[in-house]
Design a protein around this motif. Structure first.
Motif, short mmCIF file in Angstrom:
data_model
loop_
_atom_site.label_atom_id
_atom_site.label_comp_id
_atom_site.label_asym_id
_atom_site.label_seq_id
_atom_site.Cartn_x
_atom_site.Cartn_y
_atom_site.Cartn_z
N LEU A 5 -6.96 6.50 -7.14
CA LEU A 5 -6.13 5.31 -7.35
C LEU A 5 -6.83 4.03 -6.91
N PHE A 6 -7.43 4.04 -5.73
CA PHE A 6 -8.04 2.80 -5.24
C PHE A 6 -9.35 2.49 -5.97
N ILE A 9 -8.13 0.58 -8.81
CA ILE A 9 -7.81 -0.80 -8.42
C ILE A 9 -9.10 -1.61 -8.31
N PHE A 28 -6.04 -6.29 -0.68
CA PHE A 28 -4.89 -6.53 -1.56
C PHE A 28 -3.62 -6.13 -0.83
N TYR A 29 -2.51 -6.76 -1.24
CA TYR A 29 -1.24 -6.49 -0.58
C TYR A 29 -0.74 -5.10 -0.92
N ASP A 30 -0.18 -4.43 0.10
CA ASP A 30 0.38 -3.09 -0.08
C ASP A 30 1.62 -3.18 -0.98
N ILE A 31 1.75 -2.23 -1.89
CA ILE A 31 2.86 -2.21 -2.84
C ILE A 31 4.19 -1.94 -2.15
N ASP A 32 4.14 -1.35 -0.95
CA ASP A 32 5.34 -0.98 -0.21
C ASP A 32 5.20 -1.50 1.23
N LEU A 40 -4.15 -4.17 2.54
CA LEU A 40 -5.11 -3.09 2.72
C LEU A 40 -6.50 -3.64 2.45
N ASN A 85 -5.10 5.86 8.47
CA ASN A 85 -4.60 7.22 8.57
C ASN A 85 -5.66 8.18 8.01
N GLY A 91 -0.56 10.94 7.89
CA GLY A 91 0.14 10.07 6.95
C GLY A 91 -0.72 9.51 5.83
N GLN A 92 -1.96 10.01 5.70
CA GLN A 92 -2.80 9.51 4.60
C GLN A 92 -2.27 10.03 3.27
N SER A 93 -2.05 9.12 2.33
CA SER A 93 -1.56 9.51 1.01
C SER A 93 -2.54 9.13 -0.10
N VAL A 94 -3.44 8.20 0.18
CA VAL A 94 -4.48 7.83 -0.79
C VAL A 94 -5.83 8.13 -0.13
N HIS A 98 -9.17 3.22 3.65
CA HIS A 98 -8.49 1.92 3.66
C HIS A 98 -7.99 1.62 5.06
N HIS A 100 -5.09 -0.52 6.87
CA HIS A 100 -3.86 -1.29 6.79
C HIS A 100 -3.96 -2.44 7.79
P1 5GP Z 1 -1.88 5.79 3.38
O1 5GP Z 1 -0.51 6.43 3.21
O2 5GP Z 1 -2.92 6.57 2.64
O3 5GP Z 1 -2.25 5.46 4.78
O4 5GP Z 1 -1.77 4.37 2.68
C1 5GP Z 1 -1.75 4.21 1.30
C2 5GP Z 1 -1.04 2.92 1.02
O5 5GP Z 1 -1.27 2.56 -0.31
C3 5GP Z 1 0.49 2.98 1.20
O6 5GP Z 1 0.89 2.05 2.19
C4 5GP Z 1 1.03 2.66 -0.18
O7 5GP Z 1 2.20 1.86 -0.14
C5 5GP Z 1 -0.13 1.94 -0.82
N1 5GP Z 1 -0.19 2.08 -2.26
C6 5GP Z 1 -0.04 3.22 -2.97
N2 5GP Z 1 -0.19 2.98 -4.30
C7 5GP Z 1 -0.43 1.64 -4.41
C8 5GP Z 1 -0.68 0.79 -5.53
O8 5GP Z 1 -0.70 1.20 -6.69
N3 5GP Z 1 -0.88 -0.53 -5.25
C9 5GP Z 1 -0.86 -1.03 -3.98
N4 5GP Z 1 -1.06 -2.33 -3.83
N5 5GP Z 1 -0.65 -0.25 -2.90
C10 5GP Z 1 -0.45 1.07 -3.12
#
Ligand code: 5GP
Ligand code: ZN
Length: 112
Positions: A5-6, A9, A28-32, A40, A85, A91-94, A98, A100
């Protein structure tokens, strides 16, 4: 990595709200967002997480921290937290390195 994903981006295949960009990294700003300021910072080259940082690729991590110091000053954020993370349990999801950067609210310690 084509399915990252990144990396998408970085290439511009997926849009992002950019804060800063140079030849080595992108912010770039976090989507959530989890704080009033939440962006991030990522290396443009694919590194899976801090666990893949080594002598060969560590320079970009030092560079990212100079960018964090510069961008937070520009945004007027003088107290903030930098979090990375590593692994699913943390809590790493991507799975592209990165950092935060979270600021603009009171933080608790220890983190959850
Ligand atoms: P992690 O969970 O790996 O520490 O952080 C991944 C971050 O990427 C999360 O805070 C999530 O909101 C953010 N994120 C996931 N998909 C996207 C995206 O498509 N665009 C942006 N800007 N942030 C994203
Ligand atoms: Zn990637």
């Amino acid at each position: 990595m084509s399915d990252c994903l990144f990396c998408k981006i970085v290439k511009g295949d997926i849009p992002s709200n950019k804060v800063y960009e140079d030849e080595l990294c992108l912010a770039f700003y976090d989507i959530d967002p989890q704080a009033p300021t939440h962006f991030l910072v990522i290396p443009k080259t694919h590194i899976g997480s801090v666990s893949e940082v080594n002598e060969e690729n560590a320079a970009v991590v030092a560079h990212i921290f100079t960018v964090i110091a510069k961008v937070t000053k520009e945004l007027g954020v003088d107290s903030y937290r930098v979090v990375s993370n590593i692994g699913e349990q943390a809590g790493q999801s991507v799975f592209h390195l990165h950092f935060h950067v979270l600021g603009g609210r009171d933080m608790t310690w220890p983190p959850g």
